[in-house]
Write an enzyme that holds these catalytic residues in place. Structure first.
Site, PDB file in Angstrom:
ATOM      1  N   ARG A  23       0.808  -1.218   0.000  1.00 46.96           N
ATOM      2  CA  ARG A  23       0.000   0.000   0.000  1.00 46.96           C
ATOM      3  C   ARG A  23       0.839   1.264   0.000  1.00 46.96           C
ATOM      4  O   ARG A  23       0.364   2.335  -0.354  1.00 46.96           O
ATOM      5  CB  ARG A  23      -0.908   0.026   1.238  1.00 46.96           C
ATOM      6  N   GLU A  28       6.570   6.952  11.838  1.00 45.28           N
ATOM      7  CA  GLU A  28       6.251   7.778  12.997  1.00 45.28           C
ATOM      8  C   GLU A  28       7.294   8.890  12.990  1.00 45.28           C
ATOM      9  O   GLU A  28       8.440   8.677  13.361  1.00 45.28           O
ATOM     10  CB  GLU A  28       6.332   6.942  14.271  1.00 45.28           C
ATOM     11  N   GLN A  46       6.286  24.337  18.067  1.00 47.98           N
ATOM     12  CA  GLN A  46       5.884  24.906  16.791  1.00 47.98           C
ATOM     13  C   GLN A  46       6.408  24.018  15.672  1.00 47.98           C
ATOM     14  O   GLN A  46       7.556  23.588  15.696  1.00 47.98           O
ATOM     15  CB  GLN A  46       6.469  26.315  16.659  1.00 47.98           C
ATOM     16  N   ASN A  48       6.941  23.956  11.473  1.00 50.32           N
ATOM     17  CA  ASN A  48       7.001  24.785  10.279  1.00 50.32           C
ATOM     18  C   ASN A  48       7.145  23.884   9.064  1.00 50.32           C
ATOM     19  O   ASN A  48       7.869  22.892   9.109  1.00 50.32           O
ATOM     20  CB  ASN A  48       8.196  25.739  10.341  1.00 50.32           C
ATOM     21  N   ARG A  58      17.824  28.727   2.064  1.00 48.13           N
ATOM     22  CA  ARG A  58      17.202  29.399   3.218  1.00 48.13           C
ATOM     23  C   ARG A  58      18.189  29.343   4.376  1.00 48.13           C
ATOM     24  O   ARG A  58      18.636  28.283   4.771  1.00 48.13           O
ATOM     25  CB  ARG A  58      15.902  28.698   3.606  1.00 48.13           C
ATOM     26  N   HIS A  61      19.893  30.829   9.747  1.00 50.96           N
ATOM     27  CA  HIS A  61      19.046  31.548  10.698  1.00 50.96           C
ATOM     28  C   HIS A  61      19.236  31.055  12.135  1.00 50.96           C
ATOM     29  O   HIS A  61      19.525  29.888  12.368  1.00 50.96           O
ATOM     30  CB  HIS A  61      17.568  31.362  10.344  1.00 50.96           C
ATOM     31  N   LYS A  70      15.859  22.391  16.877  1.00 50.07           N
ATOM     32  CA  LYS A  70      15.038  22.037  15.715  1.00 50.07           C
ATOM     33  C   LYS A  70      15.212  20.567  15.385  1.00 50.07           C
ATOM     34  O   LYS A  70      16.293  19.998  15.561  1.00 50.07           O
ATOM     35  CB  LYS A  70      15.436  22.872  14.495  1.00 50.07           C
ATOM     36  N   HIS A 117      21.014  27.618  11.337  1.00 50.41           N
ATOM     37  CA  HIS A 117      20.544  26.538  10.468  1.00 50.41           C
ATOM     38  C   HIS A 117      20.144  27.081   9.108  1.00 50.41           C
ATOM     39  O   HIS A 117      19.596  28.175   9.002  1.00 50.41           O
ATOM     40  CB  HIS A 117      19.341  25.834  11.116  1.00 50.41           C
ATOM     41  N   TYR A 130      10.088  21.359   9.989  1.00 52.95           N
ATOM     42  CA  TYR A 130      10.967  21.408  11.154  1.00 52.95           C
ATOM     43  C   TYR A 130      10.182  21.810  12.387  1.00 52.95           C
ATOM     44  O   TYR A 130       9.377  22.723  12.380  1.00 52.95           O
ATOM     45  CB  TYR A 130      12.205  22.286  10.935  1.00 52.95           C
ATOM     46  N   LYS A 167      15.192  39.007   2.804  1.00 53.99           N
ATOM     47  CA  LYS A 167      15.729  39.030   4.169  1.00 53.99           C
ATOM     48  C   LYS A 167      17.094  38.336   4.226  1.00 53.99           C
ATOM     49  O   LYS A 167      18.030  38.831   4.845  1.00 53.99           O
ATOM     50  CB  LYS A 167      14.746  38.344   5.124  1.00 53.99           C
ATOM     51  N   ASP A 168      17.221  37.188   3.545  1.00 53.62           N
ATOM     52  CA  ASP A 168      18.486  36.452   3.570  1.00 53.62           C
ATOM     53  C   ASP A 168      19.587  37.182   2.804  1.00 53.62           C
ATOM     54  O   ASP A 168      20.766  37.052   3.124  1.00 53.62           O
ATOM     55  CB  ASP A 168      18.306  35.037   3.031  1.00 53.62           C
TER      56      ASP A 168
END
Length: 177
Positions: A23, A28, A46, A48, A58, A61, A70, A117, A130, A167-168
């Site tokens: 299937r 997990e 949180q 993301n 990216r 940060h 993270k 990161h 993350y 921003k980066d």
């Protein structure tokens, strides 16, 4: 689940179990009790999810006063993931670890507090999830420009210019004391 230590203290690669049959498969992605048993005791507050096209970079940060641990996973696609140790008292201060994470290699990167990161998308596109141990605070945001010579990160750009957010593009080089 298998946990691999890296050469940087507390930075871990997690290989999660995947159960496949006709299937499809089941994974997990996260269970607090299972991770706690394997020495990752962070509670995440949180999640993301990013979607990025090929050649998007990216990062790098971090948050200054509310650092975040993270747990990074790729749902689909592939990225070159980077964590830079910015803990001033660490033996590996300003060293980086990189790993290819993909939707098919069943690996995650656990980055504790005190790391910058970032990632670069090597596939046509990538969905990256993350988990963060603290909430994002735009007033606490900071970063390091991706090509800082003090870090000498070997990004797999293949003579391509990365796609950066506005921003980066404004991130600065490290100021070493």
């Amino acid at each position: 689940m298998i946990i691999y230590k890296t050469f940087i203290k507390d930075l871990l690669v997690v290989e999660i179990d995947t159960y496949k049959d006709s299937r499809g498969f089941f994974q997990e992605q996260y269970s607090f009790n299972k991770y706690k048993k394997n020495k990752i005791k962070k509670k995440f507050v949180q999640d993301n999810l990013t979607f990025s096209k090929q050649n998007v970079l990216r990062g790098l940060h971090f948050q200054i006063n509310k650092p975040q641990a993270k747990l990074v996973s790729v749902i689909e696609g592939e990225i070159f993931d980077v964590a830079v140790d910015i803990r001033p008292k660490s033996k590996t201060y300003l060293k980086y670890f990189s790993i290819n994470l993909s939707g098919s290699n069943n690996k995650q990167l656990f980055t504790p507090e005190g790391f910058a990161h970032g990632f670069y998308v090597t596939s046509e596109y990538a969905f990256v999830n993350y988990k963060c141990s603290d909430f994002y605070d735009s007033n606490d945001f900071s970063g390091i420009i991706w090509n800082d010579k003090a870090l000498s990160i070997k990004w797999p750009l293949q003579n391509k210019k990365p796609i950066l957010s506005s921003k980066d593009k404004k991130l600065e080089r490290l100021v070493l004391h």
